[in-house]
Write a protein that holds these residues in place. Sequence first.
Motif, PDB file in Angstrom:
ATOM      1  N   GLY A 206       0.830  -1.192   0.000  1.00 26.21           N
ATOM      2  CA  GLY A 206       0.000   0.000   0.000  1.00 26.21           C
ATOM      3  C   GLY A 206       0.867   1.245   0.000  1.00 26.21           C
ATOM      4  O   GLY A 206       1.866   1.308   0.715  1.00 26.21           O
ATOM      5  N   VAL A 207       0.499   2.224  -0.802  1.00 28.97           N
ATOM      6  CA  VAL A 207       1.210   3.505  -0.871  1.00 28.97           C
ATOM      7  C   VAL A 207       0.187   4.636  -0.794  1.00 28.97           C
ATOM      8  O   VAL A 207      -0.981   4.450  -1.119  1.00 28.97           O
ATOM      9  N   SER A 208       0.638   5.808  -0.372  1.00 27.38           N
ATOM     10  CA  SER A 208      -0.288   6.934  -0.229  1.00 27.38           C
ATOM     11  C   SER A 208      -0.137   7.993  -1.317  1.00 27.38           C
ATOM     12  O   SER A 208      -0.927   8.932  -1.368  1.00 27.38           O
ATOM     13  N   SER A 209       0.856   7.857  -2.180  1.00 28.05           N
ATOM     14  CA  SER A 209       1.072   8.867  -3.221  1.00 28.05           C
ATOM     15  C   SER A 209       1.841   8.264  -4.389  1.00 28.05           C
ATOM     16  O   SER A 209       2.477   7.206  -4.264  1.00 28.05           O
ATOM     17  N   LEU A 210       1.806   8.972  -5.499  1.00 25.25           N
ATOM     18  CA  LEU A 210       2.571   8.546  -6.663  1.00 25.25           C
ATOM     19  C   LEU A 210       4.066   8.574  -6.374  1.00 25.25           C
ATOM     20  O   LEU A 210       4.815   7.701  -6.814  1.00 25.25           O
ATOM     21  N   GLU A 211       4.506   9.568  -5.614  1.00 23.89           N
ATOM     22  CA  GLU A 211       5.924   9.669  -5.266  1.00 23.89           C
ATOM     23  C   GLU A 211       6.363   8.451  -4.450  1.00 23.89           C
ATOM     24  O   GLU A 211       7.426   7.884  -4.683  1.00 23.89           O
ATOM     25  N   GLU A 212       5.524   8.053  -3.483  1.00 18.84           N
ATOM     26  CA  GLU A 212       5.832   6.867  -2.692  1.00 18.84           C
ATOM     27  C   GLU A 212       5.862   5.629  -3.575  1.00 18.84           C
ATOM     28  O   GLU A 212       6.731   4.768  -3.432  1.00 18.84           O
ATOM     29  N   ALA A 213       4.906   5.530  -4.492  1.00 14.18           N
ATOM     30  CA  ALA A 213       4.846   4.388  -5.397  1.00 14.18           C
ATOM     31  C   ALA A 213       6.111   4.289  -6.240  1.00 14.18           C
ATOM     32  O   ALA A 213       6.640   3.191  -6.443  1.00 14.18           O
ATOM     33  N   ALA A 214       6.611   5.421  -6.725  1.00 17.39           N
ATOM     34  CA  ALA A 214       7.840   5.411  -7.528  1.00 17.39           C
ATOM     35  C   ALA A 214       9.012   4.910  -6.687  1.00 17.39           C
ATOM     36  O   ALA A 214       9.831   4.115  -7.174  1.00 17.39           O
ATOM     37  N   GLY A 215       9.085   5.332  -5.439  1.00 19.49           N
ATOM     38  CA  GLY A 215      10.159   4.858  -4.562  1.00 19.49           C
ATOM     39  C   GLY A 215      10.066   3.367  -4.297  1.00 19.49           C
ATOM     40  O   GLY A 215      11.072   2.650  -4.334  1.00 19.49           O
TER      41      GLY A 215
END
Length: 96
Positions: A31-40
């Motif tokens: 689970g991620v909360s943002s696109l930036e987190e998803a990219a990481g």
Amino acid sequence: MNFAFLLMGPYDPKKHRVRFESEGGTALMVGVSSLEEAAGVARELGEAGIDLIEMCGAFGPEGAARVGAAAGERVAVGYVVHDGSQDEKFARLFGE
């Protein structure tokens, strides 16, 4: 095959992560909360040997492209979409 699914919502990828292992490979759900987190997370998964990343439909084509670029050239990336016959149901669920 090593597979991961990214889910967008009010999640912390350090806490909201499950792993299934079998003789055929590994499946992760993160689970991620943002696109930036998803990219990481995608970068991390690509470096760890994940072969395929699928994402919930919230990412859309632009988000999928961004996550794919972060994951690296070797990793296949896709996102889930629904059939148009389901639009009314999705609108009720997500307030669209």
